[in-house]
Design an enzyme around this catalytic site. Sequence first.
Site, PDB file in Angstrom:
ATOM      1  N   ASP A  78       0.694  -1.257  -0.048  1.00 22.00           N
ATOM      2  CA  ASP A  78       0.145   0.120  -0.122  1.00 22.00           C
ATOM      3  C   ASP A  78       0.929   1.219  -0.047  1.00 22.00           C
ATOM      4  O   ASP A  78       0.518   2.161  -0.753  1.00 22.00           O
ATOM      5  CB  ASP A  78      -1.004   0.103   1.231  1.00 22.00           C
ATOM      6  N   ASP A  81       4.336   0.930   4.099  1.00 18.32           N
ATOM      7  CA  ASP A  81       4.009  -0.290   5.100  1.00 18.32           C
ATOM      8  C   ASP A  81       4.010  -1.491   3.848  1.00 18.32           C
ATOM      9  O   ASP A  81       4.396  -1.311   2.917  1.00 18.32           O
ATOM     10  CB  ASP A  81       2.966  -0.378   5.875  1.00 18.32           C
ATOM     11  N   TYR A 231      -8.387   2.153   6.664  1.00 20.17           N
ATOM     12  CA  TYR A 231      -9.193   2.600   5.495  1.00 20.17           C
ATOM     13  C   TYR A 231     -10.508   2.342   5.557  1.00 20.17           C
ATOM     14  O   TYR A 231     -11.158   1.324   5.179  1.00 20.17           O
ATOM     15  CB  TYR A 231      -8.839   2.048   3.921  1.00 20.17           C
TER      16      TYR A 231
END
Length: 469
Positions: A78, A81, A231
Amino acid sequence: MMIVLLVCVVGLSVVSGQHTGGGKPAYNYGDALGKSILFFDAQRSGKLPSNNPIKWRGDSALHDKGSHGEDLTGGWYDAGDNVKFNLPMASSTTLLLWGFIQWKDAYQSSHQINQMYDSVKWPLDYFLKCWNPHSQTYYAQVGNGNADHSFWGRPEDMTMARPAYKVTASKPGSDVAGGTAAALAAGSIAFKSKDHGYSSKLLNSAKSLYQFAKNHKGIYSSSIPEASQFYRSSGYKDELCEAAMWLYKATKDHQYLNDAKSFHENAWAWALSWDDKKIACQMLLYEATKDNQYKQEIEGYFKGWKPGGGIKYTPCGLAWRDQWGSTRYAANTAFMALMAADHGIDALSLRKWAQGQINYILGDNNKCFSYMIGFGKHYPLRPHHRGASCHAHCDSSILHSSAPSPHVLVGALVGGPDEHDKYVDKRDDYVHNEVACDYNAGFQSALAGLTHLVHTNNLPQADKRKCHC
């Protein structure tokens, strides 16, 4: 006299916009475009191909599997990370494909077309693995965010468990499933002339995944809260609208257009982001229908973003929406501005505005500093990114080290400055110095739009920069 420029775009109907030429590019947008592709290459998970251009990256997460042993290797990590979050990954893929379809000539003139096909196929292949139409399950995330964020090290060295999380009929996620259906449908358009069989495979998956998302409505973070602390989507209508429109563009089936109209939200978007796709839905609907309602919504969005419309501007001219990824929001709206101009909406003004925002990011600021790593003479050396910061041995002490990263994360767009144009290159400042796939996606497509304007001698004369260094 107004001259109308007709631009034939691969995969799209002919669009029109005012002739706005006369300017010279302040930066080599095509070079930046190629560098952005390299960033996405650095984010690859799984078994890397033999033509991998990022020599400091190796194979990683080769044991990513679903709950029944499904192969879930591949995809993009992403950000700084090593989690695979499909909601932002799908959003990024769609924005990249949109710019690629609209301005394919930009990739051709920059000699990046093969690299782009290779790049964007990586997440598309992964999405195909994630969706099983027979069992009606869609894997939406691999890796636990909390466990991953407690580890500072290369993805090649991960040893923690990497659970896979899925949405089903009883635990729906129309936001992530709809967003992925949009990416697959856009991919089917992009690959139609290159690989018809692959294009058909993408389209069939997009159709069935969209139907799943439509039939079982819900928000992923509500269905599986332990998986999605990072998210949390605010809704799913925008993703369903976006998916329906890309399916309409791919099939010309009016049922998809009617679906999109039913999911459309008559509101001015806060921004274009992994969470909020209202402006994307409105843009796609206007392109297809030329309905004045959608045009007014688009014009209203840009009225809010241009000077005097309520959004903050830094002293040097960056449209500053939020401290988390300030460059990302400006670049995404620059991409939308270039798209709106192509569709005949306020072409000169929006192209000039978009050019100004991208120029700021590439160096037209108080530091003559590029927020894109590897572009220009001065750029970030300490991005918040595990893989780039580590040699073979790595631990949390590296996070707080002031030493430059040993690997240059070429092409990555960092979060950017605060509202006063202030920026400090610190690795542990994840607010201003993290990188992410969704930071680069709209930015890369904006670069494609500007490269197209240069290539067609239609780049406007840029406004004078507000700051000098």
